[in-house]
Design a protein around this motif. Structure first.
Motif, PDB file in Angstrom:
ATOM      1  N   THR A   1       0.847  -1.194   0.000  1.00  0.00           N
ATOM      2  CA  THR A   1       0.000   0.000   0.000  1.00  0.00           C
ATOM      3  C   THR A   1       0.886   1.248   0.000  1.00  0.00           C
ATOM      4  O   THR A   1       1.819   1.343   0.790  1.00  0.00           O
ATOM      5  CB  THR A   1      -0.904   0.019   1.251  1.00  0.00           C
ATOM      6  N   THR A   2       0.601   2.179  -0.894  1.00  0.00           N
ATOM      7  CA  THR A   2       1.373   3.423  -0.906  1.00  0.00           C
ATOM      8  C   THR A   2       0.590   4.498  -0.174  1.00  0.00           C
ATOM      9  O   THR A   2      -0.595   4.692  -0.414  1.00  0.00           O
ATOM     10  CB  THR A   2       1.664   3.849  -2.351  1.00  0.00           C
TER      11      THR A   2
ATOM     12  N   LYS B   1       0.687   8.527   1.418  1.00  0.00           N
ATOM     13  CA  LYS B   1       1.348   9.816   1.457  1.00  0.00           C
ATOM     14  C   LYS B   1       1.115  10.396   2.854  1.00  0.00           C
ATOM     15  O   LYS B   1      -0.011  10.480   3.324  1.00  0.00           O
ATOM     16  CB  LYS B   1       0.768  10.744   0.386  1.00  0.00           C
TER      17      LYS B   1
ATOM     18  N   ARG C   1       6.293   9.918   0.927  1.00  0.00           N
ATOM     19  CA  ARG C   1       5.508   8.879   0.272  1.00  0.00           C
ATOM     20  C   ARG C   1       6.167   7.561   0.619  1.00  0.00           C
ATOM     21  O   ARG C   1       7.364   7.389   0.432  1.00  0.00           O
ATOM     22  CB  ARG C   1       5.599   9.123  -1.244  1.00  0.00           C
TER      23      ARG C   1
ATOM     24  N   THR D   1       5.764   3.046   0.819  1.00  0.00           N
ATOM     25  CA  THR D   1       5.025   1.843   0.431  1.00  0.00           C
ATOM     26  C   THR D   1       5.276   0.776   1.489  1.00  0.00           C
ATOM     27  O   THR D   1       6.427   0.480   1.827  1.00  0.00           O
ATOM     28  CB  THR D   1       5.501   1.350  -0.946  1.00  0.00           C
ATOM     29  N   THR D   2       4.207   0.213   2.033  1.00  0.00           N
ATOM     30  CA  THR D   2       4.364  -0.757   3.117  1.00  0.00           C
ATOM     31  C   THR D   2       5.018  -2.035   2.583  1.00  0.00           C
ATOM     32  O   THR D   2       4.593  -2.596   1.573  1.00  0.00           O
ATOM     33  CB  THR D   2       2.999  -1.100   3.754  1.00  0.00           C
TER      34      THR D   2
ATOM     35  N   GLY E   1       8.847   2.405   5.239  1.00  0.00           N
ATOM     36  CA  GLY E   1       7.872   1.440   4.746  1.00  0.00           C
ATOM     37  C   GLY E   1       7.986   0.086   5.423  1.00  0.00           C
ATOM     38  O   GLY E   1       7.089  -0.744   5.342  1.00  0.00           O
TER      39      GLY E   1
END
Lengths: 134, 410
Positions: A25-26, A28, A33, A35-36, A74
């Motif tokens: 998931t991305t 913000k 920003r 991403t997990t 992330g």
């Protein structure tokens, strides 16, 4: 309501999932920003900045322990890549359920209360669920 | 943590409490049955059973060896403002100071009776005598004078149990906000568990009303660290890590939020009644060498200690889902985790997990908890009261008296 990442303090290098967030998931967050890198469950932490091995992990603007590996933004932050600066964390088997060998890191390093007894990472059957308080 | 402003004055609400002869005011009007050794527990329970949902509670101490701490706590419990009459049940050969305890309760103006099983002639006779005494006291207690009470008359404790990472996001800061409202209303608030304040020493010291008290607060956390280091365990259960908490510091910071943001007026030990209104830290970790094991074998041990300091009721925040209540004082369960609330709704008073769902925020939830507290103080039953929960734990501990810096306003 969709799960989100909560930043508790501007100084923090981790944020908290308000619910389940799938891997990839991305999000913000302010100007960042990220991403997990793995699935996150409610209440679990993810790095918002690179955290170097030995660096403090900050939540609520305070140290909650020390990174035991380099952590990228992330990435999930938990017992596999950080430890207490006070007393090691045990689980039902004396090792973390999610990460084999987690207790190898336990209890090492400098205590924040210098000159006091360092707690050792107790393993084995004796540590089973003894600290019952929540 | 920064002090949060109170934008709206706490609502002034008044209700009728129970006036005790010693001047204290209660929010419940109970008969308490107390066993003085485990050998008398069954007999005490048999006395209590028919009346357990009629305002009779059961408490006691299991050990046969004497302990000054246990004696002190049972003295405070027997003279607690919520208690109107006390029946002591002794086997007869245990070393508990039954006479001293009965005297202390009698001096407070409360009716007290001691039944010694070896003298009355065994289980059946003692149960018969005990039930008859309890029944008469229940009738008498209906005549206890009522008195006006407001939030300023309340002493409230707070504890977390079965914490997860939601506790420090929802229920704990909301209880902290309710604590701020209580302190701003002139009430008395007690938080505890120095073994869950690792990493908070600096902030605690800054909030103390004198520098000497600040040092005493930090020292109490340092004492807890030594104690737990000797035991090799932090106050950190497996469920904490499964719920997303990684370290004792992280759990501590979340737990610390329950204390709110007001200045800290003093440091208490179990059984010390606060000398005036304000916010107090209760040090539950024994003094001296590690002697009798864990300082907090389970949540109810600390609940009992806060009640011994005069807590009329206790806020209990839980993420994983605890079901407990307590003898003597109502427990208000504030559920931090919305998923837990869905599963265990019938055990929870308040769903603070709404904050995570975006349906509420910390100030609104804090106000809801405070308003609920005032309803409970005015007589509304909590969920755990309705379910009949009356947990009580008292075990061996050793404490030194408070140092001179601990209560600057005394």
């Amino acid at each position: 309501m969709k799960a989100r990442l909560i930043r508790l303090h501007p100084d923090d290098n981790v944020v908290v999932a308000s619910g389940t967030i799938p891997k990839g998931t991305t999000v913000k967050l302010d100007r960042v920003r990220l991403t997990t890198a793995s699935n996150l469950r409610m209440g679990h932490k993810v790095a918002v900045r690179p955290i170097a091995e030995g660096e403090k992990v900050l939540k609520y603007g305070y140290s909650i322990g020390v990174a035991t590996a380099n952590i990228e933004p992330g990435q999930w932050v938990h017992v596999h890549n950080m430890r207490s600066a006070y007393i090691s964390t045990q689980d039902r088997r004396g090792a973390d359920p999610m990460v084999a060998g987690a207790t190898e890191n336990a209890g090492q390093g400098q205590s924040p209360m210098a000159g006091r007894n360092e707690a050792d990472g107790v393993t084995g059957p004796d540590s089973t669920g003894i600290s019952a308080d929540g | 943590m920064d002090q949060s402003p109170i934008t709206e004055a706490p609502r002034e609400r008044e209700w009728l409490g129970f006036q005790r002869e010693d001047g204290r005011k209660g929010i419940r009007n109970l008969v308490l049955v107390v066993y003085l050794v485990e050998c008398a527990h069954h007999v005490a329970r048999e006395i209590w059973l028919p009346y357990r949902k009629m305002g009779v509670h059961l408490a006691g101490f299991p050990g046969c060896y004497p302990n000054a701490y246990a004696r002190r706590v049972l003295g405070r419990i027997g003279t607690h403002p919520n208690v109107g009459a006390v029946l002591l049940v002794s086997l007869g050969c245990e070393s508990f100071d039954a006479e001293g305890l009965a005297r202390e309760i009698a001096v407070s103006g409360r009716p007290v009776e001691t039944l010694v099983i070896q003298q009355t002639g065994g289980t059946e006779k003692t149960v018969r005598l005990g039930r008859s005494w309890v029944k008469r006291r229940l009738t008498d207690l209906q005549k206890v004078p009522r008195c006006s009470m407001t939030a300023a008359d309340l002493t409230i404790g707070t504890i977390c149990g079965g914490s997860d990472a939601t506790s420090g996001l929802t229920a704990n800061p909301a209880c902290g906000y309710a604590f701020d409202l209580l302190v701003d209303s002139g009430g008395t608030a007690i938080f505890e568990e120095t073994g869950e304040l690792f990493g908070c020493e600096g902030d605690l010291s800054r909030r103390a009303i004198t520098p000497e008290l600040g040092r005493a607060l930090a020292d109490s956390v340092s004492k807890a660290f030594d104690y737990y280091a000797t035991l090799g365990h932090a106050s950190f259960a497996p469920g904490n890590a499964e719920g997303g908490l990684t370290t004792i510091e992280e759990k501590s910071l979340g737990a610390y939020l329950k204390s709110g943001t007001r200045p800290i007026s003093g440091l208490l030990k179990p059984g010390d009644v606060p000398p005036g209104p304000g916010l107090y830290l209760l040090d539950v970790v024994p003094d001296g060498d590690v002697r009798f094991g864990f300082p907090n074998i389970a949540d109810n041990a600390e609940i009992v200690e806060m009640i011994a300091c005069g807590a009329h009721a206790v806020f209990f925040t839980t993420g994983r889902g605890s079901v407990v209540g307590s003898a003597v004082s109502p427990v208000i369960k504030v559920c931090a985790n919305p998923e837990t609330f869905r599963r265990m709704k019938s055990d929870m008073d308040i769903n603070a997990g709404e904050i995570l769902l975006g349906k509420s925020d910390v100030p609104a939830m804090g106000r809801r908890i405070f308003d609920y507290l005032l309803e409970v103080a005015a007589g509304k039953s909590t969920v755990s009261e309705r379910l009949g929960h009356q947990e009580f734990i008292l075990t061996y501990k050793t404490f030194e008296p408070l140092g001179p810096a601990c209560l600057p306003l005394r």
